[in-house]
Scaffold this motif. Structure first.
Motif, mmCIF file in Angstrom:
data_model
loop_
_atom_site.group_PDB
_atom_site.id
_atom_site.type_symbol
_atom_site.label_atom_id
_atom_site.label_comp_id
_atom_site.label_asym_id
_atom_site.label_seq_id
_atom_site.Cartn_x
_atom_site.Cartn_y
_atom_site.Cartn_z
ATOM 1 N N ALA A 220 0.705 -1.378 0.090
ATOM 2 C CA ALA A 220 0.107 -0.072 -0.124
ATOM 3 C C ALA A 220 0.862 0.850 -0.117
ATOM 4 O O ALA A 220 2.054 1.105 0.401
ATOM 5 N N LEU A 221 0.133 2.256 -0.538
ATOM 6 C CA LEU A 221 0.814 3.820 -0.546
ATOM 7 C C LEU A 221 0.138 4.249 0.181
ATOM 8 O O LEU A 221 -0.795 4.846 -0.229
ATOM 9 N N ASN A 222 0.523 5.044 0.912
ATOM 10 C CA ASN A 222 -0.050 6.125 1.517
ATOM 11 C C ASN A 222 1.306 7.290 0.892
ATOM 12 O O ASN A 222 2.102 8.094 0.769
ATOM 13 N N ASP A 223 0.723 9.071 2.221
ATOM 14 C CA ASP A 223 1.202 9.979 1.228
ATOM 15 C C ASP A 223 2.802 10.854 2.124
ATOM 16 O O ASP A 223 3.725 10.556 1.637
ATOM 17 N N ALA A 224 2.872 9.338 2.883
ATOM 18 C CA ALA A 224 4.392 9.412 3.894
ATOM 19 C C ALA A 224 4.833 8.164 3.832
ATOM 20 O O ALA A 224 6.231 8.028 3.996
ATOM 21 N N TRP A 225 4.588 7.252 3.322
ATOM 22 C CA TRP A 225 4.058 5.867 4.036
ATOM 23 C C TRP A 225 3.925 4.580 2.781
ATOM 24 O O TRP A 225 3.602 5.132 1.967
#
Length: 294
Positions: A220-225
């Protein structure tokens, strides 16, 4: 995840900002034991060593050990995690080693310099100055968990030959999208311990102090991670305690690129590596004074 091991000079674990474990002193592989291999060729990947004390004599360090992993991103800048360089006693001093087996180096140094942690650290690594992100610890959406150690380039060059890791362009991971990230090869590297193992005294995390690498896959891709899968049935390995600050490489346009640093994961180190993106505006703003960015 920051980790502190016992040696002949270290009698207890330091308190870690994220999650520290007192690992056993078994001389075996780092990263997870499954689907992992030694990484002697990754000479830009190093171990963060600390000297410190917590007794009534702050002028004299009484402990020395490797505590985290990291990566050289130019001739004099070692990239790691902020939770590796904060919440220490005031007299902490940091060193970097780019050797393959740092634990063996520390064991030899302990025998050569009994009772002298500072001499141990000097024998094994090069001293530097830590700069943690001023906003660490931030909110869960972006902990600002990033730090650098500025090192004397000449001293590093005298001891080790390496090619600094390539950093990603701004927004490189967003540009790939979910499909592109699923097709992207990822590799995690570091000096950390193995996954949890049960023994007579309960769970332990053996090993550590040896530079290893293992494949991981996009989750998964998040804004900071980025969340990277490290489950064995999929052919993955993964990170564990002591791998904090260490690199997660991705192959972008055919080039090995340091896209994120290990921060945390599941407690037994079996499922997920949660890593801090280096292509975001926040990470790039922090790095800009220390390293030339693409």
């Amino acid at each position: 995840m920051r980790s502190t091991r016992t040696t002949t000079l270290v009698t207890a674990a330091a308190a870690a900002a994220c999650a520290a474990v007192l690992a056993t002193a078994i001389p075996s592989a780092a990263i997870n034991s499954y689907n992992a291999t030694p990484a002697p060729e990754r000479t830009e990947v190093g171990a963060l060593i600390a000297t410190w004390d917590d007794d009534d004599d702050p002028g004299t360090p009484d402990r020395a050990d490797w505590v985290c992993s990291g990566t050289m991103v130019d001739a004099d800048t070692f990239l790691t995690a902020a939770h590796c360089t904060t919440d220490w006693p005031e007299n902490v001093r940091f060193y970097v080693s780019l050797d393959q087996d740092v634990q063996a180096d520390l064991d030899r140094a302990a025998a050569e310099h009994p009772g002298d942690p500072a001499a141990m650290a000097e024998a094994v690594g090069v001293a530097g100055v830590a700069h943690s992100h001023p906003a660490y610890p931030g909110p869960a959406s972006d902990r600002h968990d990033i730090s650098v150690i500025e090192l004397p380039a000449a001293k590093i060059a005298e001891r080790w030959s390496f090619t600094p890791a390539s950093l990603p362009p701004a927004g490189a991971l967003d540009a790939l999208g979910a499909r592109g990230l699923n097709d992207t090869p990822f590799v995690v590297a570091g000096y950390g311990t193995q996954e949890a193992q049960r023994g007579p005294g309960g769970q332990t995390h053996p090993g550590g102090g040896v530079r290893m690498k293992a494949p991981v896959t996009f989750n998964a891709l998040n804004d900071a991670w980025i969340r990277l899968g490290m489950t064995a049935p999929q052919g993955n390995g993964g990170a564990c305690y002591g791998d904090s600050g260490g690199p997660n490489f991705a192959t972008l346009d055919g080039r090995r690129t340091l896209v994120a640093t290990t921060i945390t994961g599941d407690t037994p180190c079996y499922a997920t590596n949660v890593v801090y993106r280096l292509d975001t505006p926040g990470a790039r703003d922090f790095l800009k004074p220390y390293v030339r960015l693409p």
